[in-house]
Design an enzyme around this catalytic site. Structure first.
Site, mmCIF file in Angstrom:
data_model
loop_
_atom_site.group_PDB
_atom_site.id
_atom_site.type_symbol
_atom_site.label_atom_id
_atom_site.label_comp_id
_atom_site.label_asym_id
_atom_site.label_seq_id
_atom_site.Cartn_x
_atom_site.Cartn_y
_atom_site.Cartn_z
ATOM 1 N N HIS A 192 0.916 -1.242 -0.005
ATOM 2 C CA HIS A 192 -0.097 0.058 0.079
ATOM 3 C C HIS A 192 0.906 1.398 0.040
ATOM 4 O O HIS A 192 1.840 1.282 0.748
ATOM 5 C CB HIS A 192 -0.942 0.141 1.094
ATOM 6 C CG HIS A 192 -0.509 0.241 2.591
ATOM 7 N ND1 HIS A 192 -0.451 1.521 2.761
ATOM 8 C CD2 HIS A 192 -0.311 -0.499 3.580
ATOM 9 C CE1 HIS A 192 0.117 1.475 4.101
ATOM 10 N NE2 HIS A 192 0.108 0.552 4.465
ATOM 11 N N ASP A 223 6.136 2.114 6.685
ATOM 12 C CA ASP A 223 4.573 1.963 6.499
ATOM 13 C C ASP A 223 3.981 2.928 5.464
ATOM 14 O O ASP A 223 3.518 3.938 5.647
ATOM 15 C CB ASP A 223 3.953 2.032 7.837
ATOM 16 C CG ASP A 223 2.564 1.670 7.855
ATOM 17 O OD1 ASP A 223 2.048 1.137 6.865
ATOM 18 O OD2 ASP A 223 1.723 1.790 8.854
ATOM 19 N N GLU A 282 -5.146 2.239 2.317
ATOM 20 C CA GLU A 282 -5.264 1.109 3.152
ATOM 21 C C GLU A 282 -5.596 1.608 4.573
ATOM 22 O O GLU A 282 -6.133 1.024 5.476
ATOM 23 C CB GLU A 282 -3.765 0.443 3.238
ATOM 24 C CG GLU A 282 -3.690 -0.781 4.000
ATOM 25 C CD GLU A 282 -3.205 -0.428 5.427
ATOM 26 O OE1 GLU A 282 -3.015 -1.621 6.245
ATOM 27 O OE2 GLU A 282 -2.904 0.655 5.776
ATOM 28 N N GLU A 283 -4.833 2.963 4.956
ATOM 29 C CA GLU A 283 -5.071 3.355 6.563
ATOM 30 C C GLU A 283 -6.336 3.929 6.567
ATOM 31 O O GLU A 283 -6.879 4.257 7.780
ATOM 32 C CB GLU A 283 -4.034 4.657 6.409
ATOM 33 C CG GLU A 283 -2.451 4.298 6.217
ATOM 34 C CD GLU A 283 -1.914 3.426 7.251
ATOM 35 O OE1 GLU A 283 -2.748 3.110 8.035
ATOM 36 O OE2 GLU A 283 -0.730 3.134 7.354
ATOM 37 N N ASP A 302 3.718 -5.299 3.589
ATOM 38 C CA ASP A 302 3.347 -4.147 4.417
ATOM 39 C C ASP A 302 4.410 -4.164 5.427
ATOM 40 O O ASP A 302 4.263 -4.717 6.705
ATOM 41 C CB ASP A 302 2.152 -4.215 4.903
ATOM 42 C CG ASP A 302 1.543 -3.062 5.445
ATOM 43 O OD1 ASP A 302 2.243 -1.978 5.698
ATOM 44 O OD2 ASP A 302 0.269 -2.738 5.693
ATOM 45 N N HIS A 332 3.050 5.861 11.522
ATOM 46 C CA HIS A 332 2.205 6.913 11.882
ATOM 47 C C HIS A 332 2.311 8.113 12.435
ATOM 48 O O HIS A 332 1.585 8.693 13.276
ATOM 49 C CB HIS A 332 0.817 6.136 12.553
ATOM 50 C CG HIS A 332 0.478 4.972 11.748
ATOM 51 N ND1 HIS A 332 -0.687 4.027 12.366
ATOM 52 C CD2 HIS A 332 0.555 4.512 10.378
ATOM 53 C CE1 HIS A 332 -0.977 3.039 11.716
ATOM 54 N NE2 HIS A 332 -0.276 3.474 10.631
#
Length: 355
Positions: free
Chosen positions: A168, A186, A220-221, A246, A322
């Protein structure tokens, strides 16, 4: 499957009309508890802040369950193509992964519902197009939000099934979705790993029997938004299996390849364990990832084999994700390239090669 014409590729794109704001109305959210909740944008972002796994199923439509066994009559159970794979591994380099990841992380963020997400997906599309050249086809797969998924296809020599290798492309800041989120590990790491696998493959003389597609999912998030749309569009396509990468650039100590055992297929995961042993110097360690962990779950829920090899034996080992700290400088490219090896092995073993 017959060769996809430009008309078919165009239908994949045009069939998803881009809206100005996916959150203009409430979204149907599944938390994996058996009941769904309608939520607005603020409530969804609260789930992200609280590390709550969820899946946005608003646009899923009727689920087309396909038998994993029917997607391919004979699925490889052993690694047998070392003579083909080993020469490819000697061509693997971190030059393209480093250059592309540096550019991906230069965007303020790659938030799927914002302009940075749109810009980064366009950069990725142009990069994939340049590397693929005339060796295949590449499309923008549009969604109801600004960021597009990117899909590249290399045709096999026989009519039949498709092997998917995916990652992703989006990133998010957990506290504030408008804030800085370089998303190096990520999932910039998985994105550049499958890009390098594609580069090596197109520069080789290997002729695949089945076609192979490389998917870079948007959103995706936001609850597996992009892969949900793609899987629905592939309802009538015979997909053998999906290998999803991922987070592949932040090893633990000692390093290992984590094998996700929930929402995956045991036969595909067993093949991945063998690929790790054959083409890396790392051990494997099984663990569970939980509901809606990543885009492999979209394929699994549709009855398609899927597997997720992970960067370490600990799901939450990388505390940078994140946040602004998920930076280019934190990525271990030597470790990342081992997942390129796994992806190349997977493609050759599952797609098959012409003698």
């Amino acid at each position: 499957m017959v060769k996809l014409s430009s008309l078919v590729w165009g239908a994949l794109v045009v069939g998803h009309v881009v809206s100005k704001d996916i959150y203009a109305d409430k979204r149907r959210i599944s938390l994996g508890t058996g009941s769904d909740v309608w939520m607005d944008e603020a409530e969804i972002h609260a789930l992200v802040r609280n590390n709550q796994r969820f899946r946005d199923i608003t646009d899923m439509g009727p689920q087309v369950e396909r038998s994993r066994a029917s997607n391919m009559s004979v699925f490889p159970t052993k690694v047998t193509q070392q003579a083909v794979v080993n020469p490819l591994l000697r061509q693997v380099s971190d030059t393209v992964p480093q250059n592309v990841l540096r550019n991906l992380t230069s965007f303020h963020n790659r938030y799927y519902n914002g302009d940075f997400g749109r810009q980064s997906s366009e950069y990725l599309f142009q990069t994939v197009s340049t590397i693929l050249g005339n060796h295949g086809q590449v499309i923008r797969f549009a969604h109801k939000f600004p960021q597009s998924s990117v899909i590249a296809r290399i045709e096999g020599t026989s009519q039949g099934s498709v092997v998917v290798v995916s990652a992703h492309q989006d990133s998010i800041n957990q506290i504030d979705h408008t804030a800085r989120a370089p998303g190096a590990d990520d999932d910039g790491s998985g994105s550049v790993a499958i890009l390098e696998a594609m580069r090596v493959l197109v520069q080789s003389n290997v002729r695949l029997q089945s076609s192979v597609e490389f998917h870079w999912y948007a959103g995706e998030e936001g609850g597996l938004l992009g892969s949900t749309d793609v899987v629905r569009a592939y309802a009538n396509t015979s997909v053998v299996a999906d290998l999803h990468l991922d987070m592949v650039g932040f090893p633990a100590s000692p390093p290992a390849v984590g094998i996700v055992t929930d929402y995956t297929d045991s036969s595909t995961s067993n093949l991945v364990r063998q690929l790790v042993r054959a083409y890396t110097d790392l051990p494997t360690a099984d663990f569970t990832c939980g509901y809606a962990c990543s885009d492999h779950a979209s394929w699994h829920d549709a009855g398609v084999r899927s597997a997720l090899p992970f960067e370490s034996q600990f799901l939450d080992y990388n505390s940078n994700i994140h946040s602004p700290n998920d930076a280019f400088s934190t990525v271990d490219f030597a470790h990342l390239l081992k997942f390129v090896n796994i992806a190349l092995g997977f493609i050759i073993e599952v797609a098959g090669v012409e003698a």
